[in-house]
Design an enzyme around this catalytic site. Sequence first.
Site, PDB file in Angstrom:
ATOM      1  N   THR A  35      12.252  -7.901 -11.060  1.00  9.15           N
ATOM      2  CA  THR A  35      11.688  -9.246 -11.240  1.00  9.15           C
ATOM      3  C   THR A  35      10.453  -9.387 -10.361  1.00  9.15           C
ATOM      4  O   THR A  35      10.474  -9.040  -9.184  1.00  9.15           O
ATOM      5  CB  THR A  35      12.747 -10.303 -10.875  1.00  9.15           C
ATOM      6  N   SER A  94      -3.461  -3.378  -0.770  1.00  9.76           N
ATOM      7  CA  SER A  94      -2.344  -4.128  -0.196  1.00  9.76           C
ATOM      8  C   SER A  94      -2.796  -5.525   0.234  1.00  9.76           C
ATOM      9  O   SER A  94      -3.824  -5.676   0.891  1.00  9.76           O
ATOM     10  CB  SER A  94      -1.801  -3.358   1.016  1.00  9.76           C
ATOM     11  N   GLY A  95      -1.996  -6.540  -0.118  1.00  7.00           N
ATOM     12  CA  GLY A  95      -2.373  -7.929   0.121  1.00  7.00           C
ATOM     13  C   GLY A  95      -2.593  -8.301   1.578  1.00  7.00           C
ATOM     14  O   GLY A  95      -3.535  -9.014   1.911  1.00  7.00           O
ATOM     15  N   HIS A  96      -1.719  -7.808   2.457  1.00  8.45           N
ATOM     16  CA  HIS A  96      -1.773  -8.307   3.840  1.00  8.45           C
ATOM     17  C   HIS A  96      -2.952  -7.783   4.644  1.00  8.45           C
ATOM     18  O   HIS A  96      -3.173  -8.208   5.781  1.00  8.45           O
ATOM     19  CB  HIS A  96      -0.443  -8.052   4.563  1.00  8.45           C
ATOM     20  N   GLY A 114       0.804  -1.217   0.000  1.00  8.74           N
ATOM     21  CA  GLY A 114       0.000   0.000   0.000  1.00  8.74           C
ATOM     22  C   GLY A 114       0.838   1.269   0.000  1.00  8.74           C
ATOM     23  O   GLY A 114       0.537   2.220  -0.724  1.00  8.74           O
ATOM     24  N   CYS A 169       1.011   2.424  13.213  1.00 12.59           N
ATOM     25  CA  CYS A 169       2.191   3.227  12.887  1.00 12.59           C
ATOM     26  C   CYS A 169       2.446   4.277  13.951  1.00 12.59           C
ATOM     27  O   CYS A 169       3.562   4.751  14.096  1.00 12.59           O
ATOM     28  CB  CYS A 169       2.006   3.911  11.551  1.00 12.59           C
ATOM     29  N   ASN A 173      -8.544   3.841   8.244  1.00 13.38           N
ATOM     30  CA  ASN A 173      -7.975   2.692   8.938  1.00 13.38           C
ATOM     31  C   ASN A 173      -8.162   2.739  10.451  1.00 13.38           C
ATOM     32  O   ASN A 173      -8.086   1.727  11.122  1.00 13.38           O
ATOM     33  CB  ASN A 173      -6.489   2.544   8.605  1.00 13.38           C
ATOM     34  N   GLN A 207      -7.824  -0.228   3.132  1.00 11.68           N
ATOM     35  CA  GLN A 207      -8.726  -0.829   4.133  1.00 11.68           C
ATOM     36  C   GLN A 207     -10.022  -1.328   3.511  1.00 11.68           C
ATOM     37  O   GLN A 207     -10.772  -2.061   4.149  1.00 11.68           O
ATOM     38  CB  GLN A 207      -9.059   0.186   5.237  1.00 11.68           C
TER      39      GLN A 207
HETATM   40  C1  LIG Z   1      -1.897  -0.429   5.933  1.00 14.77           C
HETATM   41  C2  LIG Z   1      -2.253   0.783   5.171  1.00 14.77           C
HETATM   42  C3  LIG Z   1      -1.360   1.346   4.242  1.00 14.77           C
HETATM   43  C4  LIG Z   1       0.027   0.799   4.033  1.00 14.77           C
HETATM   44  O1  LIG Z   1       0.017  -0.446   3.395  1.00 14.77           O
HETATM   45  P1  LIG Z   1       1.334  -1.361   3.454  1.00 14.77           P
HETATM   46  O2  LIG Z   1       1.024  -2.498   2.534  1.00 14.77           O
HETATM   47  O3  LIG Z   1       1.491  -1.788   4.858  1.00 14.77           O
HETATM   48  O4  LIG Z   1       2.461  -0.525   2.955  1.00 14.77           O
HETATM   49  C5  LIG Z   1      -1.762   2.457   3.541  1.00 14.77           C
HETATM   50  N1  LIG Z   1      -2.985   2.991   3.720  1.00 14.77           N
HETATM   51  C6  LIG Z   1      -3.872   2.482   4.585  1.00 14.77           C
HETATM   52  C7  LIG Z   1      -5.225   3.121   4.733  1.00 14.77           C
HETATM   53  C8  LIG Z   1      -3.536   1.361   5.344  1.00 14.77           C
HETATM   54  O5  LIG Z   1      -4.423   0.880   6.215  1.00 14.77           O
END
Ligand SMILES: *Cc1c(COP(=O)(O)O)cnc(C)c1O
Length: 395
Positions: A238, A200-202, A72, A326, A152, A180
């Site tokens: 890559t 973002s995947g996680h 993200g 964070c 978030n 989110q």
């Molecule tokens: C977690 C988050 C990000 C950052 O994503 P990462 O994959 O951890 O770099 C950015 N924006 C929001 C709103 C998030 O919740």
Amino acid sequence: MSDLIYLDHAATTAVHPDVLKEMLPYFTDRFGNPSSVYGFAANNKNKLTEARETIAGALGAKPEEIYFTAGGSESDNWALKCTAEAYGVHGGHIITTKIEHHAILHTCKYLQNRGYDVTYLDVDENGLVDLNTLEAAVRPDTFLISIMFANNEIGTIEPIKEIGEIAHRYGILFHTDAVQAFGQIPIHVDEMNIDMLSASGHKFNGPKGIGFLYIKKGLKLKSFIHGGQQERGRRAGTENVPGIVGIAKACEIAMAEMEERMKKETELRDYLIERILKEIPYTRLNGHSKKRLPNNVNISFQFVEGESILIMLDMAGICASSGSACTSGSVDPSHVLLAIGLPHEIAHGSLRLTIGYENTKEEMDTVVDNLKRIITNLRNMSPLYEDYVKKNHIQ
Ligand SMILES: *Cc1c(COP(=O)(O)O)cnc(C)c1O
């Protein structure tokens, strides 16, 4: 992990077992570089094409509009910096909000240092952007509006379609940080007037270190990482094949289960909110009660410190957050809670609980029982609470 109650899904999520299973061969047997010509590696190239199709399908986008990144933060950086470079050649103006993730806010500060003007819009007491205020902030040199899909910390969902309409009425590009929201609630880039979108995947049971930026066809954004021809020459390096396979599988699962999961999470969310507000005095819900992510609970407890609640919850095997991950460890209250108008002392006593698909109602009960005990104990030690009780002749 079995005894742990994990309620911090806005910080990160576990990789879904089916996602891991799908990824594993790409670390070992299928390790080939997708750019190589022999058939063994070329199969991986097909797998990347499939992954792009899956993600695009989830957004109503075209596969060639999906660019894989390392998450993200990278997607947000790319969207802002490269738009500024391409569309703000002689400087210019960006509109964002005070409640963005630091990946947006700190990138905006960086751009301000390089001569761009940035307006950080206020939000209302629920965290919503006001459309009239947004429109009034538009200037002739505004080239980008970047507003998050859902917050978030407090889970508020912004009026994305309407924001995009305003942007396009003035010929301005619209980026949304949907980290989110993607995989949690329905998104359609065309219907919602979105030009760029970060995910973002996680955050949706995929792996860490993989994300994507949707860039609408025709935008003249340049390369973010220079090098090889990967990602249509715009993001060299890559490809993270296991990560891309994983994020695509996570996306597939999220889409297939979205309706059911939203229903389940909304029920748990509202149950948790109702019990806490009813059974613990001097509490308030932060964020919008309806326009809210299905999995987000954010409550302020008067007279106590969020950090103390977290430590006590941790001792009871419950993972939660105060403010965003964070900012934990720093003493400043969350910029989001201050932006919705909470006084410092109330913002300091805030707790975020974010639900995932594996959580149960029994876990919600355990959390409320623990919170009742913890908040009572902390308040009994709080001079603020003692003053309040004396002043108001309570007890
Ligand atoms: C977690 C988050 C990000 C950052 O994503 P990462 O994959 O951890 O770099 C950015 N924006 C929001 C709103 C998030 O919740």
